[in-house]
Structure formats: structure tokens, C-alpha cells
Scaffold this active site. Structure first.
Site, short mmCIF file in Angstrom:
data_model
loop_
_atom_site.label_atom_id
_atom_site.label_comp_id
_atom_site.label_asym_id
_atom_site.label_seq_id
_atom_site.Cartn_x
_atom_site.Cartn_y
_atom_site.Cartn_z
N ILE A 114 -30.40 -29.16 57.81
CA ILE A 114 -29.79 -28.18 56.92
C ILE A 114 -30.73 -28.09 55.73
O ILE A 114 -31.18 -29.11 55.19
CB ILE A 114 -28.36 -28.61 56.50
CG1 ILE A 114 -27.70 -27.56 55.61
CG2 ILE A 114 -28.34 -29.97 55.85
CD1 ILE A 114 -26.23 -27.87 55.29
N SER A 115 -31.08 -26.86 55.34
CA SER A 115 -32.05 -26.67 54.26
C SER A 115 -31.50 -27.14 52.92
O SER A 115 -30.29 -27.16 52.70
CB SER A 115 -32.43 -25.19 54.15
OG SER A 115 -33.08 -24.76 55.32
N LYS A 116 -32.42 -27.48 52.02
CA LYS A 116 -32.05 -27.87 50.66
C LYS A 116 -31.30 -26.73 49.99
O LYS A 116 -31.65 -25.56 50.18
CB LYS A 116 -33.30 -28.13 49.82
CG LYS A 116 -34.17 -29.26 50.26
CD LYS A 116 -35.39 -29.31 49.33
CE LYS A 116 -36.33 -30.42 49.70
NZ LYS A 116 -37.45 -30.51 48.75
#
Length: 169
Positions: A56-58
Site C-alpha cells: 500500500i503506497s505511503k
């Protein structure tokens, strides 16, 4: 909620100025999209594993990508195509800012997980699809915007063909 609000404050302090993006980031509970063992890290500005070698992206990356996609737009985005649903977090955030979101995922395990993660939100304007994002999703075209979680060496022609005139990629 307090931890999520602090995340939004940090995003604003880090340069995110679009109030629609900040509101959407504050509305969606990121901890619902990560493994229970990682919940304490859900609102940190870090990417986290979601399985099948994906992350999951920052929050900082998600908010910056969405701010660039909006490009100063003062209202809702129209129809948006997201390439790479992952766990469904960014799709949920997008649904707060667009009239309609089509999100496509190529990994069956992630597609199924995203569907389960999103079920409780009951987002009528969010449509999930299992398939190859490199060919886009012609059924929903044309798109006001297309956003890709990852990319290759070139923009696929299918994406260009499915982007509305004046749309953003």
C-alpha cells in the site's frame, strides 16, 4: 480518528494544499486496508506490505498523486480509471473526489482482498474489475483521469485512447 487527523495535518505541513485531497485522506480509514499486525503503522508515512509482493503506497505519495491528478480542479473529478487496485485504499480515497471510479487489478488475490476491504464502505460510485490494467478498461471510457499505482517503460496506447480530451494521466 485523532491519529488519522494527525496524518492529514502532516500531509498539509508537507505541502499538500488541495482541500479535497486532504478531506478524502481524512475520510478513509487506512487501517482497514492493512494487516492487523500493521495497524499501529497505518497512519505513518510509509508503504506497508499487502501480500503477493505488493504494498500500500505511503499516504504522502497517494495524496501527492491525487493532487497532481486534480491539477487545481475546484470540483469533483469526472470518471476516473485506476490501474492497480491493490488493497483498495487509493480507490476508496478516489471515490470521495470523483463522480465514478473504475479500478482494475491483475492479481486475483489482491482483487478479492480489495473487494472485501471495500465492502463495508458501500461506495456506489466505485467499480472493481479483475484484469490486465495495461489494456485499461474500455467499458468505462472516456476517462477524465487515469492514475496508475506503478508503471512500465512507456504509457500504453490503450490508456491514451481511453483518456478524454483534456484528461490527465
Amino acid at each position: 480518528s485523532a491519529v488519522r487527523n494527525r496524518m492529514v495535518q502532516k500531509l498539509a505541513a508537507g505541502g499538500i494544499t488541495d482541500t479535497h485531497v486532504l478531506a478524502a485522506m481524512g475520510a478513509i480509514e487506512r487501517h482497514r486496508f492493512v494487516d492487523s499486525a500493521l495497524i499501529n503503522q497505518a497512519y505513518e508515512d510509509t508503504s506497508l506490505p499487502i501480500g503477493l509482493g505488493q504494498t500500500i503506497s505511503k499516504p504522502g505519495v497517494v495524496s501527492r498523486m491525487l493532487e497532481l491528478l486534480r491539477n487545481g480542479n475546484t470540483g469533483k473529478l469526472g470518471r476516473v480509471l485506476e490501474i492497480g487496485t491493490g488493497c483498495g485504499y487509493q480507490a476508496a480515497v478516489l471515490s470521495c473526489m470523483a463522480t465514478e471510479v473504475y479500478s482494475i487489478e491483475r492479481l486475483r488475490g489482491l482483487h478479492d482482498r480489495a473487494r472485501e476491504n471495500l465492502r463495508h464502505l458501500r461506495l456506489a460510485n466505485l467499480h472493481l474489475s479483475f484484469g490486465d490494467g495495461m489494456v485499461g478498461y474500455a467499458k468505462g471510457a472516456p476517462y477524465a483521469a487515469i492514475i496508475a499505482a506503478a508503471g512500465g517503460e512507456a504509457v500504453p496506447q490503450a490508456w491514451v485512447d481511453q483518456l478524454a480530451v483534456g484528461g490527465r494521466l
